[in-house]
Design a protein around this motif. Structure first.
Motif, PDB file in Angstrom:
ATOM      1  N   ALA A  26      10.304   3.212   0.426  1.00  0.00           N
ATOM      2  CA  ALA A  26      10.947   4.465   0.026  1.00  0.00           C
ATOM      3  C   ALA A  26      10.561   4.927  -1.381  1.00  0.00           C
ATOM      4  O   ALA A  26      10.271   6.107  -1.582  1.00  0.00           O
ATOM      5  CB  ALA A  26      12.465   4.332   0.128  1.00  0.00           C
ATOM      6  N   VAL A  27      10.560   4.032  -2.349  1.00  0.00           N
ATOM      7  CA  VAL A  27      10.267   4.448  -3.724  1.00  0.00           C
ATOM      8  C   VAL A  27       8.891   5.100  -3.805  1.00  0.00           C
ATOM      9  O   VAL A  27       8.726   6.156  -4.419  1.00  0.00           O
ATOM     10  CB  VAL A  27      10.397   3.265  -4.708  1.00  0.00           C
ATOM     11  CG1 VAL A  27       9.843   3.623  -6.069  1.00  0.00           C
ATOM     12  CG2 VAL A  27      11.856   2.843  -4.835  1.00  0.00           C
ATOM     13  N   GLY A  28       7.901   4.511  -3.181  1.00  0.00           N
ATOM     14  CA  GLY A  28       6.566   5.092  -3.194  1.00  0.00           C
ATOM     15  C   GLY A  28       6.491   6.444  -2.510  1.00  0.00           C
ATOM     16  O   GLY A  28       5.820   7.360  -2.984  1.00  0.00           O
ATOM     17  N   MET A  29       7.195   6.579  -1.395  1.00  0.00           N
ATOM     18  CA  MET A  29       7.177   7.850  -0.661  1.00  0.00           C
ATOM     19  C   MET A  29       7.956   8.942  -1.396  1.00  0.00           C
ATOM     20  O   MET A  29       7.639  10.119  -1.282  1.00  0.00           O
ATOM     21  CB  MET A  29       7.748   7.666   0.744  1.00  0.00           C
ATOM     22  CG  MET A  29       6.882   6.787   1.628  1.00  0.00           C
ATOM     23  SD  MET A  29       7.392   6.699   3.378  1.00  0.00           S
ATOM     24  CE  MET A  29       9.151   6.568   3.332  1.00  0.00           C
ATOM     25  N   LEU A  30       8.977   8.564  -2.155  1.00  0.00           N
ATOM     26  CA  LEU A  30       9.809   9.547  -2.834  1.00  0.00           C
ATOM     27  C   LEU A  30       9.291   9.919  -4.223  1.00  0.00           C
ATOM     28  O   LEU A  30       9.640  10.974  -4.751  1.00  0.00           O
ATOM     29  CB  LEU A  30      11.245   9.026  -2.956  1.00  0.00           C
ATOM     30  CG  LEU A  30      12.018   8.912  -1.645  1.00  0.00           C
ATOM     31  CD1 LEU A  30      13.328   8.178  -1.858  1.00  0.00           C
ATOM     32  CD2 LEU A  30      12.247  10.284  -1.020  1.00  0.00           C
ATOM     33  N   SER A  31       8.465   9.070  -4.830  1.00  0.00           N
ATOM     34  CA  SER A  31       7.985   9.298  -6.196  1.00  0.00           C
ATOM     35  C   SER A  31       6.748  10.195  -6.216  1.00  0.00           C
ATOM     36  O   SER A  31       5.711   9.837  -6.764  1.00  0.00           O
ATOM     37  CB  SER A  31       7.689   7.958  -6.871  1.00  0.00           C
ATOM     38  OG  SER A  31       8.861   7.189  -6.951  1.00  0.00           O
ATOM     39  N   VAL A  32       6.865  11.365  -5.607  1.00  0.00           N
ATOM     40  CA  VAL A  32       5.776  12.343  -5.526  1.00  0.00           C
ATOM     41  C   VAL A  32       6.355  13.738  -5.719  1.00  0.00           C
ATOM     42  O   VAL A  32       7.572  13.907  -5.781  1.00  0.00           O
ATOM     43  CB  VAL A  32       5.043  12.261  -4.156  1.00  0.00           C
ATOM     44  CG1 VAL A  32       4.389  10.897  -3.966  1.00  0.00           C
ATOM     45  CG2 VAL A  32       5.986  12.564  -3.004  1.00  0.00           C
ATOM     46  N   ASN A  33       5.485  14.726  -5.800  1.00  0.00           N
ATOM     47  CA  ASN A  33       5.906  16.134  -5.825  1.00  0.00           C
ATOM     48  C   ASN A  33       6.926  16.446  -6.919  1.00  0.00           C
ATOM     49  O   ASN A  33       7.911  17.136  -6.687  1.00  0.00           O
ATOM     50  CB  ASN A  33       6.473  16.559  -4.467  1.00  0.00           C
ATOM     51  CG  ASN A  33       5.431  16.516  -3.376  1.00  0.00           C
ATOM     52  OD1 ASN A  33       4.248  16.615  -3.646  1.00  0.00           O
ATOM     53  ND2 ASN A  33       5.863  16.357  -2.142  1.00  0.00           N
ATOM     54  N   GLY A  34       6.728  15.898  -8.112  1.00  0.00           N
ATOM     55  CA  GLY A  34       7.609  16.208  -9.239  1.00  0.00           C
ATOM     56  C   GLY A  34       8.685  15.186  -9.517  1.00  0.00           C
ATOM     57  O   GLY A  34       9.367  15.274 -10.540  1.00  0.00           O
ATOM     58  N   ALA A  35       8.874  14.208  -8.636  1.00  0.00           N
ATOM     59  CA  ALA A  35       9.866  13.146  -8.876  1.00  0.00           C
ATOM     60  C   ALA A  35       9.232  12.074  -9.751  1.00  0.00           C
ATOM     61  O   ALA A  35       8.087  11.698  -9.546  1.00  0.00           O
ATOM     62  CB  ALA A  35      10.326  12.534  -7.559  1.00  0.00           C
ATOM     63  N   SER A  36       9.967  11.582 -10.728  1.00  0.00           N
ATOM     64  CA  SER A  36       9.429  10.553 -11.625  1.00  0.00           C
ATOM     65  C   SER A  36      10.504   9.539 -11.995  1.00  0.00           C
ATOM     66  O   SER A  36      11.677   9.730 -11.685  1.00  0.00           O
ATOM     67  CB  SER A  36       8.869  11.201 -12.895  1.00  0.00           C
ATOM     68  OG  SER A  36       9.916  11.787 -13.644  1.00  0.00           O
ATOM     69  N   SER A  37      10.089   8.495 -12.666  1.00  0.00           N
ATOM     70  CA  SER A  37      10.977   7.477 -13.238  1.00  0.00           C
ATOM     71  C   SER A  37      11.969   6.897 -12.242  1.00  0.00           C
ATOM     72  O   SER A  37      13.179   6.850 -12.505  1.00  0.00           O
ATOM     73  CB  SER A  37      11.732   8.043 -14.444  1.00  0.00           C
ATOM     74  OG  SER A  37      10.837   8.566 -15.396  1.00  0.00           O
ATOM     75  N   PRO A  38      11.508   6.410 -11.085  1.00  0.00           N
ATOM     76  CA  PRO A  38      12.461   5.833 -10.137  1.00  0.00           C
ATOM     77  C   PRO A  38      13.123   4.580 -10.718  1.00  0.00           C
ATOM     78  O   PRO A  38      12.499   3.829 -11.460  1.00  0.00           O
ATOM     79  CB  PRO A  38      11.587   5.484  -8.930  1.00  0.00           C
ATOM     80  CG  PRO A  38      10.224   5.288  -9.499  1.00  0.00           C
ATOM     81  CD  PRO A  38      10.120   6.248 -10.649  1.00  0.00           C
ATOM     82  N   GLN A  39      14.379   4.406 -10.398  1.00  0.00           N
ATOM     83  CA  GLN A  39      15.086   3.189 -10.794  1.00  0.00           C
ATOM     84  C   GLN A  39      16.125   2.849  -9.748  1.00  0.00           C
ATOM     85  O   GLN A  39      16.690   3.728  -9.104  1.00  0.00           O
ATOM     86  CB  GLN A  39      15.713   3.311 -12.170  1.00  0.00           C
ATOM     87  CG  GLN A  39      16.827   4.314 -12.287  1.00  0.00           C
ATOM     88  CD  GLN A  39      17.371   4.421 -13.699  1.00  0.00           C
ATOM     89  OE1 GLN A  39      16.638   4.322 -14.671  1.00  0.00           O
ATOM     90  NE2 GLN A  39      18.666   4.604 -13.811  1.00  0.00           N
TER      91      GLN A  39
END
Length: 106
Positions: A26-39
């Motif tokens: 999920a983190v890899g799939m969601l950290s695109v298109n303007g999303a950053s700094s997942p935690q």
């Protein structure tokens, strides 16, 4: 700046599976298109006397610079990932989400 928080309440027995899916997929799939700094974070129940079935609550946060970035990501990226979550964690794929706008302290 905006923070999108997705919280996943889950039975303690399924916690490792959820963390594996979040970290590995999920983190890899969601950290695109303007999303950053997942935690990732988890509610710390240490020291609490929890009677009955034990549940955990894991949260994933992502940052967005603008509302336009968030809106594009929400419509293009989020639905497919959450569909996958719903299939992977059926029959009870629970989650809730909140969009936060950061404020200056002054």
């Amino acid at each position: 700046m905006y923070i999108y928080n997705i919280t996943f309440p889950i039975e303690a027995s399924r916690l490792d599976k959820l963390l594996g899916w979040l970290r590995g997929r999920a983190v890899g799939m969601l950290s695109v298109n303007g999303a950053s700094s997942p935690q990732l974070s988890i509610v710390d129940n240490n020291g609490c006397d929890l009677s009955g079935p034990v549940a955990e609550s894991v949260a994933l946060q992502l940052r967005f610079s603008t509302m336009a970035d968030f809106g594009r990501w929400e419509s293009e990226t989020l639905p497919g990932v959450m569909r996958e979550f719903s299939v992977e964690f059926a029959p009870e794929p629970l989650f809730f989400a909140t969009l936060l706008r950061l404020l200056d302290l002054e």
